[in-house]
Enzyme design. Structure first.
Site, PDB file in Angstrom:
ATOM      1  N   CYS A  75       0.861  -1.177   0.000  1.00 24.49           N
ATOM      2  CA  CYS A  75       0.000   0.000   0.000  1.00 24.49           C
ATOM      3  C   CYS A  75       0.898   1.227   0.000  1.00 24.49           C
ATOM      4  CB  CYS A  75      -0.919   0.003   1.235  1.00 24.49           C
ATOM      5  SG  CYS A  75      -1.983   1.455   1.348  1.00 24.49           S
ATOM      6  N   HIS A 161      -2.068  -4.504 -10.457  1.00 25.34           N
ATOM      7  CA  HIS A 161      -2.745  -3.338 -11.040  1.00 25.34           C
ATOM      8  C   HIS A 161      -2.995  -3.562 -12.530  1.00 25.34           C
ATOM      9  CE1 HIS A 161      -2.441  -0.505  -7.645  1.00 25.34           C
ATOM     10  NE2 HIS A 161      -1.400  -1.247  -7.310  1.00 25.34           N
ATOM     11  N   GLU A 210     -10.115   0.305  -6.291  1.00 24.91           N
ATOM     12  CA  GLU A 210      -9.181  -0.560  -5.578  1.00 24.91           C
ATOM     13  C   GLU A 210      -9.771  -1.938  -5.252  1.00 24.91           C
ATOM     14  OE1 GLU A 210      -6.847   0.592  -2.302  1.00 24.91           O
ATOM     15  OE2 GLU A 210      -6.661   2.684  -2.911  1.00 24.91           O
ATOM     16  N   CYS A 219      -4.617   6.348  -4.690  1.00 23.20           N
ATOM     17  CA  CYS A 219      -4.026   5.020  -4.531  1.00 23.20           C
ATOM     18  C   CYS A 219      -2.546   5.149  -4.865  1.00 23.20           C
ATOM     19  CB  CYS A 219      -4.706   4.020  -5.467  1.00 23.20           C
ATOM     20  SG  CYS A 219      -4.021   2.361  -5.384  1.00 23.20           S
ATOM     21  N   GLY A 222      -1.276   2.494  -7.056  1.00 23.50           N
ATOM     22  CA  GLY A 222      -1.958   2.714  -8.333  1.00 23.50           C
ATOM     23  C   GLY A 222      -1.301   3.819  -9.131  1.00 23.50           C
TER      24      GLY A 222
HETATM   25  N1  LIG Z   1      -6.399  -2.098  -2.463  1.00 22.97           N
HETATM   26  C1  LIG Z   1      -4.983  -2.447  -2.604  1.00 22.97           C
HETATM   27  C2  LIG Z   1      -4.226  -2.180  -1.292  1.00 22.97           C
HETATM   28  C3  LIG Z   1      -4.142  -0.693  -0.940  1.00 22.97           C
HETATM   29  C4  LIG Z   1      -3.453   0.106  -2.007  1.00 22.97           C
HETATM   30  C5  LIG Z   1      -3.647   1.624  -1.966  1.00 22.97           C
HETATM   31  N2  LIG Z   1      -4.461   2.145  -0.902  1.00 22.97           N
HETATM   32  C6  LIG Z   1      -2.303   2.341  -2.060  1.00 22.97           C
HETATM   33  O1  LIG Z   1      -2.173   3.478  -1.570  1.00 22.97           O
HETATM   34  O2  LIG Z   1      -1.380   1.755  -2.700  1.00 22.97           O
HETATM   35  C7  LIG Z   1      -4.870  -3.933  -2.983  1.00 22.97           C
HETATM   36  O3  LIG Z   1      -5.789  -4.699  -2.666  1.00 22.97           O
HETATM   37  O4  LIG Z   1      -3.829  -4.287  -3.575  1.00 22.97           O
END
Ligand SMILES: N[C@H](CCC[C@H](N)C(=O)O)C(=O)O
Length: 276
Positions: A75, A161, A210, A219, A222
């Protein structure tokens, strides 16, 4: 049992951060979902659990749980908040820390200007590493979604991603199409779905649906994945300003196996305690 928590946010991507160093914390997926509920609990996109490092030479371990209770590998916005947290809680006096995650070591650093920069490690593209069902790595993978063919660039930043280019993020079907991509059978571990609008070779707008949380205001991984995808497609230079709905990140990547560098804010909102 009452546990203290810290509510934090990185560009509106919000977190509950728990100190698993001074106290041992083990939560079930159901307990995480209840804490993440924005009416019956505290509410968050992700819960971040700080733990002692398991290997010498590292400072901490960092575990990430989505709002749906799923534990995930990485994250980006959380990494910046993590660094702010361990510093503010006096768990370390290092400005630069080495943090174990489920998929490698990241290196957040508190900058003099109050921002936090993070070496997010190198992106991965081989389908098995995403994971993504495909014959081989390719810059663009066409994917059939709701009767349409969408050109995706798939990137792992530790977490998976799938990035597409759109003309206007404001009108892109992020909720409808993002949910279908997230759950698409060619992504066996599901996936984060990015919608990127190219503003210039050094500027993009981005929305991300997400995995395990739905669309968030920003994100971090992301943003890293979108810039890497844009560079691989020949659309972006190596330093890009990323406009998320919650604010801006700067992402740098010089190609191949070089690390992706992310810089942005990390804010403590409040502290509290909650009975589990
Ligand atoms: N939902 C993402 C985890 C959090 C990523 C996001 N909140 C960031 O800042 O990178 C996943 O399941 O891979």
């Amino acid at each position: 049992m009452k546990i203290p928590f810290t509510k934090m946010q990185g560009l509106g991507n919000d977190f509950v951060v728990l100190d698993g160093v001074r106290q041992s914390i083990s939560l079930s997926a159901e307990q995480i979902r209840r804490l993440g509920d924005r009416r019956f609990g505290i509410g968050f996109d992700q819960l971040l659990l700080v733990e002692p490092a398991r290997e010498a030479g590292h400072d901490f371990r960092y575990r990430i749980f989505n709002n749906d209770g799923s534990e995930v590998e990485q994250c980006g916005n959380g990494a910046r908040c993590f660094a702010r947290f361990v510093h503010d809680q006096h768990l370390t006096d290092k400005a630069e820390i080495r943090v174990e995650t489920a998929r490698g070591v990241i290196v957040p650093k508190l900058e003099a200007d109050g921002l936090v920069s993070v070496d997010m490690g190198s992106p991965r593209f081989i389908p098995e590493q995403i994971p993504f069902l495909a014959e081989a790595d390719a810059i663009i993978h066409p994917l059939e979604v709701a009767g349409r063919t969408i050109d995706l660039t798939v990137v792992s930043m530790g977490n998976p991603h799938a990035v597409q280019v759109v003309d206007d993020v404001d009108t892109a079907p992020v909720t409808a199409i993002g949910a279908l991509i997230e759950a698409h059978p060619r992504f066996p571990a599901r996936v984060n779905a990015g919608f990127m609008q190219i503003v210039s070779r050094s500027e993009i707008r981005l929305r991300v649906f997400e995995r395990g949380a739905g669309e968030t205001l920003a994100c971090g991984t992301g943003a890293c994945a979108a810039v890497v995808a844009g560079i691989r497609r020949g659309l972006l230079d190596d330093t890009v300003l990323v406009h998320a709905r919650g604010g801006d990140l700067t992402i740098r990547w010089q190609g191949d196996q070089s690390p992706v560098l992310m810089t942005g804010p990390a804010v403590t909102v409040y502290q509290g305690e909650i009975a589990l």
